[in-house]
Design a protein around this motif. Sequence first.
Motif, PDB file in Angstrom:
ATOM      1  N   VAL A   2       0.848  -1.084   0.092  1.00  0.00           N
ATOM      2  CA  VAL A   2      -0.113   0.120  -0.017  1.00  0.00           C
ATOM      3  C   VAL A   2       1.068   1.410   0.037  1.00  0.00           C
ATOM      4  O   VAL A   2       1.760   1.313   1.038  1.00  0.00           O
ATOM      5  CB  VAL A   2      -0.849   0.187   1.261  1.00  0.00           C
ATOM      6  N   VAL A   3       0.628   2.169  -0.922  1.00  0.00           N
ATOM      7  CA  VAL A   3       0.969   3.626  -0.865  1.00  0.00           C
ATOM      8  C   VAL A   3       0.084   4.576  -0.535  1.00  0.00           C
ATOM      9  O   VAL A   3      -0.944   4.654  -1.002  1.00  0.00           O
ATOM     10  CB  VAL A   3       1.738   3.849  -2.203  1.00  0.00           C
ATOM     11  N   TYR A   4       0.480   5.297   0.492  1.00  0.00           N
ATOM     12  CA  TYR A   4      -0.556   6.357   1.164  1.00  0.00           C
ATOM     13  C   TYR A   4      -0.020   7.758   0.897  1.00  0.00           C
ATOM     14  O   TYR A   4       1.311   7.830   1.505  1.00  0.00           O
ATOM     15  CB  TYR A   4      -0.637   6.123   2.392  1.00  0.00           C
ATOM     16  N   ASP A   5      -0.425   8.323   0.123  1.00  0.00           N
ATOM     17  CA  ASP A   5       0.192   9.751  -0.476  1.00  0.00           C
ATOM     18  C   ASP A   5      -0.354  10.899  -0.663  1.00  0.00           C
ATOM     19  O   ASP A   5      -1.485  11.135  -1.498  1.00  0.00           O
ATOM     20  CB  ASP A   5       0.873   9.216  -1.936  1.00  0.00           C
ATOM     21  N   PRO A   6      -0.245  11.638   0.349  1.00  0.00           N
ATOM     22  CA  PRO A   6      -0.848  12.977   0.372  1.00  0.00           C
ATOM     23  C   PRO A   6      -0.015  14.171  -0.394  1.00  0.00           C
ATOM     24  O   PRO A   6      -0.635  15.267  -0.482  1.00  0.00           O
ATOM     25  CB  PRO A   6      -0.777  13.456   1.939  1.00  0.00           C
ATOM     26  N   VAL A   7       0.948  13.902  -0.863  1.00  0.00           N
ATOM     27  CA  VAL A   7       1.962  14.796  -1.636  1.00  0.00           C
ATOM     28  C   VAL A   7       1.856  14.816  -3.004  1.00  0.00           C
ATOM     29  O   VAL A   7       1.715  15.996  -3.539  1.00  0.00           O
ATOM     30  CB  VAL A   7       3.356  14.560  -1.341  1.00  0.00           C
ATOM     31  N   GLY A   8       1.602  13.864  -3.725  1.00  0.00           N
ATOM     32  CA  GLY A   8       1.736  13.906  -5.277  1.00  0.00           C
ATOM     33  C   GLY A   8       2.961  12.857  -5.601  1.00  0.00           C
ATOM     34  O   GLY A   8       3.652  13.526  -6.675  1.00  0.00           O
ATOM     35  N   LEU A   9       3.004  11.955  -4.951  1.00  0.00           N
ATOM     36  CA  LEU A   9       4.330  11.202  -5.242  1.00  0.00           C
ATOM     37  C   LEU A   9       3.909   9.843  -5.975  1.00  0.00           C
ATOM     38  O   LEU A   9       4.569   8.713  -5.724  1.00  0.00           O
ATOM     39  CB  LEU A   9       5.324  11.005  -4.048  1.00  0.00           C
ATOM     40  N   ILE A  10       2.557   9.627  -6.397  1.00  0.00           N
ATOM     41  CA  ILE A  10       2.187   8.270  -6.797  1.00  0.00           C
ATOM     42  C   ILE A  10       2.912   7.772  -7.944  1.00  0.00           C
ATOM     43  O   ILE A  10       3.545   6.613  -7.867  1.00  0.00           O
ATOM     44  CB  ILE A  10       0.898   8.260  -7.108  1.00  0.00           C
ATOM     45  N   ARG A  11       3.395   8.517  -8.816  1.00  0.00           N
ATOM     46  CA  ARG A  11       4.079   7.926  -9.852  1.00  0.00           C
ATOM     47  C   ARG A  11       5.545   7.479  -9.672  1.00  0.00           C
ATOM     48  O   ARG A  11       5.850   6.673  -9.982  1.00  0.00           O
ATOM     49  CB  ARG A  11       4.281   9.375 -11.002  1.00  0.00           C
ATOM     50  N   ASP A  12       6.156   8.364  -8.870  1.00  0.00           N
ATOM     51  CA  ASP A  12       7.510   7.780  -8.179  1.00  0.00           C
ATOM     52  C   ASP A  12       7.390   6.547  -7.517  1.00  0.00           C
ATOM     53  O   ASP A  12       8.356   5.718  -7.625  1.00  0.00           O
ATOM     54  CB  ASP A  12       8.246   8.770  -7.559  1.00  0.00           C
ATOM     55  N   SER A  13       6.376   6.492  -6.694  1.00  0.00           N
ATOM     56  CA  SER A  13       6.078   5.430  -5.734  1.00  0.00           C
ATOM     57  C   SER A  13       5.546   3.973  -6.639  1.00  0.00           C
ATOM     58  O   SER A  13       5.892   3.020  -6.020  1.00  0.00           O
ATOM     59  CB  SER A  13       5.117   5.614  -4.661  1.00  0.00           C
ATOM     60  N   LEU A  14       5.339   4.087  -7.662  1.00  0.00           N
ATOM     61  CA  LEU A  14       5.134   2.958  -8.628  1.00  0.00           C
ATOM     62  C   LEU A  14       6.434   2.141  -8.859  1.00  0.00           C
ATOM     63  O   LEU A  14       6.171   1.083  -9.214  1.00  0.00           O
ATOM     64  CB  LEU A  14       4.207   3.328 -10.133  1.00  0.00           C
ATOM     65  N   LYS A  15       7.474   2.778  -8.753  1.00  0.00           N
ATOM     66  CA  LYS A  15       8.694   1.947  -8.866  1.00  0.00           C
ATOM     67  C   LYS A  15       8.943   0.976  -7.548  1.00  0.00           C
ATOM     68  O   LYS A  15       9.917   0.047  -7.958  1.00  0.00           O
ATOM     69  CB  LYS A  15       9.700   2.932  -9.032  1.00  0.00           C
ATOM     70  N   CYS A  16       8.178   1.066  -6.630  1.00  0.00           N
ATOM     71  CA  CYS A  16       8.362   0.200  -5.659  1.00  0.00           C
ATOM     72  C   CYS A  16       7.344  -0.278  -4.842  1.00  0.00           C
ATOM     73  O   CYS A  16       7.177  -0.690  -3.749  1.00  0.00           O
ATOM     74  CB  CYS A  16       9.189   0.859  -4.505  1.00  0.00           C
ATOM     75  N   ILE A  17       6.134  -0.322  -5.911  1.00  0.00           N
ATOM     76  CA  ILE A  17       5.020  -0.943  -5.543  1.00  0.00           C
ATOM     77  C   ILE A  17       4.815  -2.502  -5.919  1.00  0.00           C
ATOM     78  O   ILE A  17       5.347  -2.909  -7.009  1.00  0.00           O
ATOM     79  CB  ILE A  17       3.750  -0.175  -5.846  1.00  0.00           C
ATOM     80  N   ALA A  18       4.308  -3.102  -4.762  1.00  0.00           N
ATOM     81  CA  ALA A  18       4.305  -4.716  -4.967  1.00  0.00           C
ATOM     82  C   ALA A  18       3.159  -5.142  -6.122  1.00  0.00           C
ATOM     83  O   ALA A  18       2.224  -4.261  -6.581  1.00  0.00           O
ATOM     84  CB  ALA A  18       4.036  -5.432  -3.677  1.00  0.00           C
ATOM     85  N   TRP A  19       3.252  -6.215  -6.774  1.00  0.00           N
ATOM     86  CA  TRP A  19       2.104  -6.996  -7.486  1.00  0.00           C
ATOM     87  C   TRP A  19       0.866  -7.005  -6.691  1.00  0.00           C
ATOM     88  O   TRP A  19       0.917  -7.364  -5.493  1.00  0.00           O
ATOM     89  CB  TRP A  19       2.620  -8.308  -7.489  1.00  0.00           C
ATOM     90  N   LYS A  20      -0.279  -6.444  -7.207  1.00  0.00           N
ATOM     91  CA  LYS A  20      -1.483  -6.299  -6.781  1.00  0.00           C
ATOM     92  C   LYS A  20      -1.450  -5.219  -5.625  1.00  0.00           C
ATOM     93  O   LYS A  20      -2.421  -5.194  -4.464  1.00  0.00           O
ATOM     94  CB  LYS A  20      -2.146  -7.871  -6.192  1.00  0.00           C
ATOM     95  N   GLY A  21      -0.538  -4.255  -5.600  1.00  0.00           N
ATOM     96  CA  GLY A  21      -0.614  -2.909  -4.482  1.00  0.00           C
ATOM     97  C   GLY A  21      -1.727  -2.157  -4.901  1.00  0.00           C
ATOM     98  O   GLY A  21      -2.124  -2.138  -5.900  1.00  0.00           O
ATOM     99  N   ARG A  22      -1.793  -1.493  -3.821  1.00  0.00           N
ATOM    100  CA  ARG A  22      -2.903  -0.203  -3.770  1.00  0.00           C
ATOM    101  C   ARG A  22      -2.169   0.871  -3.512  1.00  0.00           C
ATOM    102  O   ARG A  22      -1.633   0.974  -2.388  1.00  0.00           O
ATOM    103  CB  ARG A  22      -3.996  -0.498  -2.789  1.00  0.00           C
ATOM    104  N   ALA A  23      -2.338   1.970  -4.435  1.00  0.00           N
ATOM    105  CA  ALA A  23      -1.820   3.347  -4.352  1.00  0.00           C
ATOM    106  C   ALA A  23      -3.186   4.177  -3.989  1.00  0.00           C
ATOM    107  O   ALA A  23      -4.034   4.407  -4.871  1.00  0.00           O
ATOM    108  CB  ALA A  23      -1.085   3.678  -5.579  1.00  0.00           C
ATOM    109  N   ILE A  24      -2.906   4.910  -2.583  1.00  0.00           N
ATOM    110  CA  ILE A  24      -4.076   5.735  -2.377  1.00  0.00           C
ATOM    111  C   ILE A  24      -3.869   7.057  -2.559  1.00  0.00           C
ATOM    112  O   ILE A  24      -2.710   7.713  -2.043  1.00  0.00           O
ATOM    113  CB  ILE A  24      -4.416   5.527  -0.933  1.00  0.00           C
ATOM    114  N   VAL A  25      -4.700   7.909  -3.395  1.00  0.00           N
ATOM    115  CA  VAL A  25      -4.361   9.508  -3.732  1.00  0.00           C
ATOM    116  C   VAL A  25      -5.178   9.995  -2.663  1.00  0.00           C
ATOM    117  O   VAL A  25      -6.281  10.378  -2.599  1.00  0.00           O
ATOM    118  CB  VAL A  25      -5.019   9.652  -5.218  1.00  0.00           C
TER     119      VAL A  25
END
Length: 338
Positions: free
Chosen positions: A214-237
């Motif tokens: 899980v990526v929890y992002d209040p900043v605007g770093l989802i794009r950068d965080s996709l480089k370290c997200i797991a298979w079936k990960g969830r990124a929260i905007v």
Amino acid sequence: MRAFVVNEYAHPSKIAVTPSAPAPAAGKGQVLVDVYSAGLNYFDILQSQGKYQVQPPRPFVLGNEFAGRVAADSPIPDGCPFRPGDRVFGGGQGAYGEKVAVPWQGLVPLPDNMTYDQGAGLYITWPTSYEALVGRAELKAGEWVLVTASAGGVGIAAVQLAKALGAKVIAAAGSQEKLDISIRHGGADHGVNYTKEGWQKEVLKLTGGKGVDVVYDPVGLIRDSLKCIAWKGRAIVVGFAAGSIEKLPLNLVLLKNISIVGIHWGAYTKFEPSRVPVVWQALLDLFSSGRAKPIVYPETFPLDRLADGLVALEQRKTWGKVIVHVRESDTPSTKAKL
């Protein structure tokens, strides 16, 4: 009453406190609250400039999170459980004024073991973080969570909540000081500095090459965080505190089999009102058990220096929840213990 009134759109640093603003009148279903402390939010800076998605008609009193007492002269609508003098926290336009009129459904009893300062930062920050992790990302115990801006108001709440839910937490911030705060006050397991090139490699190393669930992002770093997200990960905007709205490479969403989800807690009262008391009950249980507690920035600001507090928040010089004292507390100045 004294209030921070926006007559014309401008940066908060260009606006002075109005010493004799008209006191609000309670509308149908509303109560009046004497505001003692109010929580600062990044969107206040946008709203004062006319740049936020919710813009009340001018003139308006800025601020949305507060803690105080139901006013002695407040009407009590049918069905309202509160009475004059009750300690409450809540949300509603006009928190940076000595008195605010809000629907009674927007109030929550302030726990006896909390100060006004601690309560003033609860209403938006904590349910946002809880519902993001539990309702949207469906976080499970044992999963890895990456929290960006981990020392900020919503960030440090997310760190605590993820730990309370049994997750392994990697705090991400822009300085070692803020990483130390995330670990010391939030309980994060690890910290990475996202201003350093290739910080995602450190995240991958910490997770054994798997990446975060899980990526929890209040900043605007989802794009950068996709480089370290797991298979079936969830990124929260959660938000865009960095100032720009991201454009995402959807091929990575497909290739990594991940989900990008948003959290707009403010809209739950309209679209999913039944969820609101469920979230609050879960949070109050966590507070009463001591598994989570509000983290208040050590320097509080008087109402006359509200603009200084918002500028410090904007420049990322603060951590935890930044509080303004709208009026002096009517209770002894003792530090609450949770």
